[in-house]
Design a protein around this motif. Structure first.
Motif, PDB file in Angstrom:
ATOM      1  N   ARG A  21       0.835  -1.199   0.000  1.00 14.51           N
ATOM      2  CA  ARG A  21       0.000   0.000   0.000  1.00 14.51           C
ATOM      3  C   ARG A  21       0.870   1.250   0.000  1.00 14.51           C
ATOM      4  NH1 ARG A  21      -2.579  -0.927   4.432  1.00 14.51           N
ATOM      5  NH2 ARG A  21      -4.153  -2.211   3.410  1.00 14.51           N
ATOM      6  N   ASN A  22       1.912   1.253   0.840  1.00 18.75           N
ATOM      7  CA  ASN A  22       2.803   2.413   0.903  1.00 18.75           C
ATOM      8  C   ASN A  22       3.577   2.610  -0.392  1.00 18.75           C
ATOM      9  OD1 ASN A  22       1.994   2.952   3.520  1.00 18.75           O
ATOM     10  ND2 ASN A  22       3.723   1.868   4.460  1.00 18.75           N
ATOM     11  N   ALA A  23       3.868   1.502  -1.067  1.00 14.91           N
ATOM     12  CA  ALA A  23       4.610   1.592  -2.331  1.00 14.91           C
ATOM     13  C   ALA A  23       3.697   1.962  -3.496  1.00 14.91           C
ATOM     14  CB  ALA A  23       5.312   0.264  -2.613  1.00 14.91           C
ATOM     15  N   GLY A  24       2.383   1.914  -3.265  1.00  9.92           N
ATOM     16  CA  GLY A  24       1.437   2.275  -4.311  1.00  9.92           C
ATOM     17  C   GLY A  24       1.337   1.263  -5.425  1.00  9.92           C
ATOM     18  N   ILE A  25       1.639  -0.015  -5.110  1.00  7.94           N
ATOM     19  CA  ILE A  25       1.568  -1.065  -6.122  1.00  7.94           C
ATOM     20  C   ILE A  25       0.855  -2.288  -5.554  1.00  7.94           C
ATOM     21  CG2 ILE A  25       3.675  -0.330  -7.312  1.00  7.94           C
ATOM     22  CD1 ILE A  25       5.143  -2.611  -5.896  1.00  7.94           C
ATOM     23  N   THR A  26       0.518  -3.208  -6.421  1.00 14.28           N
ATOM     24  CA  THR A  26      -0.033  -4.503  -6.013  1.00 14.28           C
ATOM     25  C   THR A  26       0.998  -5.578  -6.314  1.00 14.28           C
ATOM     26  OG1 THR A  26      -1.000  -4.975  -8.176  1.00 14.28           O
ATOM     27  CG2 THR A  26      -2.356  -3.706  -6.594  1.00 14.28           C
ATOM     28  N   PRO A  27       0.889  -6.751  -5.680  1.00 12.85           N
ATOM     29  CA  PRO A  27       1.841  -7.829  -5.986  1.00 12.85           C
ATOM     30  C   PRO A  27       1.898  -8.176  -7.465  1.00 12.85           C
ATOM     31  CG  PRO A  27       0.636  -8.353  -3.994  1.00 12.85           C
ATOM     32  CD  PRO A  27       0.007  -7.113  -4.553  1.00 12.85           C
ATOM     33  N   ASP A  28       0.770  -8.125  -8.169  1.00 18.43           N
ATOM     34  CA  ASP A  28       0.759  -8.474  -9.588  1.00 18.43           C
ATOM     35  C   ASP A  28       1.476  -7.439 -10.440  1.00 18.43           C
ATOM     36  OD1 ASP A  28      -0.536 -10.907  -9.356  1.00 18.43           O
ATOM     37  OD2 ASP A  28      -2.534 -10.005  -9.435  1.00 18.43           O
TER      38      ASP A  28
ATOM     39  N   THR B 265       6.482  -7.260 -11.995  1.00 17.38           N
ATOM     40  CA  THR B 265       6.555  -8.098 -13.195  1.00 17.38           C
ATOM     41  C   THR B 265       7.972  -8.442 -13.622  1.00 17.38           C
ATOM     42  OG1 THR B 265       6.491  -6.123 -14.592  1.00 17.38           O
ATOM     43  CG2 THR B 265       4.364  -7.158 -14.048  1.00 17.38           C
ATOM     44  N   CYS B 266       8.964  -7.890 -12.914  1.00 13.29           N
ATOM     45  CA  CYS B 266      10.350  -8.200 -13.274  1.00 13.29           C
ATOM     46  C   CYS B 266      11.225  -8.063 -12.031  1.00 13.29           C
ATOM     47  CB  CYS B 266      10.855  -7.280 -14.386  1.00 13.29           C
ATOM     48  SG  CYS B 266      10.923  -5.540 -13.906  1.00 13.29           S
ATOM     49  N   LEU B 267      12.461  -8.501 -12.155  1.00 15.47           N
ATOM     50  CA  LEU B 267      13.372  -8.484 -11.021  1.00 15.47           C
ATOM     51  C   LEU B 267      13.633  -7.066 -10.530  1.00 15.47           C
ATOM     52  CD1 LEU B 267      14.827 -10.599  -9.330  1.00 15.47           C
ATOM     53  CD2 LEU B 267      16.836 -10.323 -10.787  1.00 15.47           C
ATOM     54  N   ASP B 268      13.688  -6.103 -11.454  1.00 14.47           N
ATOM     55  CA  ASP B 268      13.911  -4.716 -11.046  1.00 14.47           C
ATOM     56  C   ASP B 268      12.768  -4.223 -10.162  1.00 14.47           C
ATOM     57  OD1 ASP B 268      16.313  -4.507 -12.342  1.00 14.47           O
ATOM     58  OD2 ASP B 268      15.496  -3.565 -14.150  1.00 14.47           O
ATOM     59  N   ASP B 269      11.529  -4.597 -10.502  1.00 12.55           N
ATOM     60  CA  ASP B 269      10.383  -4.228  -9.660  1.00 12.55           C
ATOM     61  C   ASP B 269      10.535  -4.822  -8.273  1.00 12.55           C
ATOM     62  OD1 ASP B 269       9.243  -2.915 -11.802  1.00 12.55           O
ATOM     63  OD2 ASP B 269       7.924  -4.585 -12.345  1.00 12.55           O
ATOM     64  N   PHE B 270      10.907  -6.095  -8.235  1.00 12.87           N
ATOM     65  CA  PHE B 270      11.049  -6.803  -6.954  1.00 12.87           C
ATOM     66  C   PHE B 270      12.113  -6.150  -6.084  1.00 12.87           C
ATOM     67  CE2 PHE B 270      13.331 -10.276  -4.655  1.00 12.87           C
ATOM     68  CZ  PHE B 270      12.355 -10.522  -3.698  1.00 12.87           C
TER      69      PHE B 270
END
Length: 445
Positions: free
Chosen positions: A52-59, A62-67
């Motif tokens: 929530r704090n990052a403003g994203i959902t787990p889906d 989509t790539c290692l850089d996101d992770f």
């Protein structure tokens, strides 16, 4: 279908994964990581807040850089509220273990039945990679009590392989020797210092350790190798006494996953089905070069009770990326060089306490010892005092100081104190493990 059935049905594939091409390993890991992120995003209060704090959902990862843009989880986060990491109901918890508290307050880790099955699979893969089979008897010379995970994990791993477990623990050498006589094992698991003491006690009683039928020893909690994978003095002494194969291991309660050497003895292998491994520098940047030294960051896969994402262990190790001579294509970790928060700097030279321990092993007559660390008054760094137990056989302070300086390029202050005083500080009953580190620095470290 339960995780256990899934694991049992594809056990051969799990074992074989480490030998596949790196692209195949990465694809399998990424699939399991995406599943892991979806699980924590749905079930873990702590990680729901992280997303929530990052403003994203787990889906959206989509790539290692996101992770790798997700924040690190640190021991302090767990200590502030382990319950926020609990991803199941209280009714689903089957075991509660505790961290050792070596570098802070102990933290409770909650495990489900599935987590215990995973723990057994992890150790079965580690022991199996070292050649343990159902024909072996495994002597577990480490704690099954005091809420430690280690002894429980080794027992479950032996059961999964089909080996016979001998649960002596480590509190009584007399009992361990009795077991060696009554039910001779072929494999042992334990702390090197304890197993050296065990062998020496056997010699005192007229038993030759190398003739007792032990063919493999899995070493926990203390290093047996140098950075170049040669045996250190503890490893040499173990091999001299027991005359068998030695395997170095590395794990932590939070990781619930083991890095174990294969028979080639050149670093602990990642189990790619069970963990995503990263190394980061002091600023949190990911290190991908062969030979890089950094902090171990672990994402244990398949955990249901208290799943973690990008857990920063605080342990410093060297990363090895070249294929192992055994044929595995997974990353390996070298011996743990030290803990991040215990890095010391004296007049421009940085080192970790294990380097002092290694130097002291080379000196006859050295018994119990510990380090006291304070803010330096006359330079920008640390003032480090090595305190040793008084003994008639102890070398002179100047000789100890010079020997250590020859190994780590730093001259430590030396203090000699009564043996009983040192023993009380190292073996304080208020703590679960011996303490050789006392930090009195006022600044953050």
């Amino acid at each position: 279908m339960s995780e256990l059935l899934r694991w049992e049905e594809c056990l051969e594939k799990i074992q074989a994964l480490a030998f596949r091409d790196p692209e195949v390993i990465e694809a399998v890991q990424w699939s399991r990581l995406r599943e892991h992120l979806r699980y924590v995003g749905e079930h873990s209060p702590y990680y729901r807040e992280v997303f929530r704090n990052a403003g994203i959902t787990p889906d959206a990862v989509t790539c290692l850089d996101d992770f790798q843009r997700l924040p690190l989880t640190r021991k302090e986060d767990l200590a502030r509220g382990a319950e926020q990491f609990l991803a199941v109901s209280e009714e689903e918890v089957r075991d509660v273990c505790q961290t050792s508290g070596t570098t802070g307050e102990p933290v409770c880790l909650y495990q489900t039945g599935s987590d215990l099955e995973r723990l057994g699979l992890n150790e079965a893969l580690a022991f199996g990679g070292g050649g343990v089979t159902a024909a072996d008897r495994m002597l577990i010379v480490c704690a099954m009590d005091r809420s430690f995970m280690a002894g429980l994990a080794y027992f479950l791993g032996a059961q999964r392989i089909g080996a016979t477990a001998l649960r002596t623990g480590s509190s009584s050498l007399a009992h361990v020797i009795q077991t060696l006589k009554l039910c001779p094992p072929t494999v042992m698991v334990g702390v090197p210092g304890m197993l050296i003491a065990l062998a020496e006690r056997c010699l005192d009683q007229g038993l030759r350790p190398a003739e007792l039928g032990i063919r493999k020893i899995f070493c926990i909690g203390e290093p047996i190798r140098n950075d170049d994978f040669s045996l250190n003095l503890s490893g040499q002494r173990l091999q001299e006494l027991w005359g068998c194969e030695l395997f170095a291991t590395y794990a932590s309660t939070e990781m619930a996953t083991t890095f174990c050497e294969c028979e080639r003895g050149c670093g602990g292998h990642l189990q790619p089905w069970l963990m995503v491994l990263e190394l980061v520098d002091e600023d949190g940047n990911v290190l991908n070069e062969d030979g890089a030294v950094g902090e171990v960051v672990a994402t244990p896969l398949g955990v249901r009770g208290m799943p973690l994402v990008r857990f920063a262990t605080g342990d410093i190790a060297r990363l090895h990326l070249k294929p192992c001579a055994c044929g595995r294509r997974t990353p390996r970790l070298g011996p743990i060089l030290g803990r991040k928060q215990q890095m010391l700097k004296v007049r421009g030279c940085s080192f970790y306490p294990p380097a002092v321990a290694t130097a002291l092993q080379e000196l006859p007559g050295v018994g119990l010892w510990y380090l006291e660390v304070r803010d330096a008054v006359d330079h920008d760094g640390d003032q480090v005092t090595l305190v040793l137990a008084e003994s008639p056989d102890l070398p002179a302070p100047d000789a100890i100081q010079a020997h250590i300086a020859g190994r780590i390029r730093v001259r430590l202050d030396i203090g000699i104190r009564p043996a009983l005083e040192v023993q009380k500080r190292v073996h304080d009953p208020a703590y679960r493990k011996p303490r050789t580190w006392f930090d009195f620095r006022q600044r953050s470290c």
